[in-house]
Design an enzyme around this catalytic site. Sequence first.
Site, mmCIF file in Angstrom:
data_model
loop_
_atom_site.group_PDB
_atom_site.id
_atom_site.type_symbol
_atom_site.label_atom_id
_atom_site.label_comp_id
_atom_site.label_asym_id
_atom_site.label_seq_id
_atom_site.Cartn_x
_atom_site.Cartn_y
_atom_site.Cartn_z
ATOM 1 N N CYS A 23 0.850 -1.195 0.000
ATOM 2 C CA CYS A 23 0.000 0.000 0.000
ATOM 3 C C CYS A 23 0.881 1.238 0.000
ATOM 4 O O CYS A 23 1.727 1.410 0.861
ATOM 5 C CB CYS A 23 -0.908 -0.007 1.232
ATOM 6 N N PHE A 24 0.695 2.126 -0.970
ATOM 7 C CA PHE A 24 1.662 3.212 -1.115
ATOM 8 C C PHE A 24 1.519 4.345 -0.116
ATOM 9 O O PHE A 24 2.394 5.179 0.001
ATOM 10 C CB PHE A 24 1.708 3.764 -2.543
#
Length: 389
Positions: free
Chosen positions: A233-234
């Site tokens: 997840c960025f």
Amino acid sequence: MSVISRTLLPRGGVLKCFANRLDFTPRIHHAATRPQSSVSGVLTSSARCCLCGTQVAATSWRKRLRAASPDLLRCFAVKTAVETQHAETGDFVQVHYTGTLEDGSVFDSSLEREPIEYEIGGGKVIPGFDDAVLGLAEGESRKQLVPATRAYGEWREDMTAKIPTAEAPPELHEGVDVQLSNGLQATVAEVTDDHVVIDANHALAGKDLNFEVELIRLQKPSALLQATFAAGCFWGPELAFQRVPGVISTTAGYTNGDTPDPTYDEVCSGTTGHAEAVMYDPKQTDYKQLLKVFLENHDPTSVNKQGGDAGTQYRSGLYFHTEEQRQVAEEVMAEAAPSFEDPIVTEMAEVKGFKAAEDYHQQYLERGGRFGKAQSAKKGCDDPIRCYG
């Protein structure tokens, strides 16, 4: 979501670049080396040594330069190399600012915190703020009136919605900020027994703004390098990289997949082959340091999964821009392997097909995240990162 980063690092000093133009290197600046004739376009009708003050006429500068002392020759190399640079689109800048309304009240200021750091024209600030910074040199300041059309736009009726009170969450009250399902931030504008009005217009929509800006630092992109990482997840890894001293900017996005121009929903479906990514533009740091941050902020032994997020879009990946990056990455990952119980499964490949993610993903946690609670992106900050805000 996986994370990638583009990294910008300094290539070298101004003097070295100019020395190359003169066909001699910094090691032999003390010699009476004759510069190429192109320097005559840099020296004007006369030149003055910045060390000893010696004045040299245009008709004799070559002769005087050849016969000059080593200090005088070195001084000319430095003197003619220093050219004032002005901010242009694509440059990376640090800016202090104060914003005021027509009545003189301050709506925002960076003077009590770190200056804002961003790419001119990169979309992180309103267009009128870019307008105010363009053309400035380091240390210069400017006051500029930014009309609403170059700020947050005019107030729009279609950015509001009226819903029955019975269908609204009971804790809503006027003035509270909420996040809509599409990622937009909105404010509860009115609450009655019958209905609730939600307003997604920016609080400054329809207003002309006054900005006083000062350019603290200017970095030309030609002096920078890039690096790209994928780490699940960025949102969380992006904030971790934002905090690294020397990181100039970050951009969440998607990379190394099979579908051109993917959307967030397509990436989340797991069918595009893309990793959700973050791009970084650092300076004053090195690739090894960024790899350390990469390893500390995700599990490189997990196949297509980070925490509760699963799918190929959440894979661990290192994507190279240069052969040197590939070699350094292989070395660092090999050194790190014994510290993990399971084998490292990080994908390693040349970067390809990066696309920036939707605007609401950019600096998501710094802006408040899912719950509207902003997390610090201050350089060196070591506060625990809440992955969803």
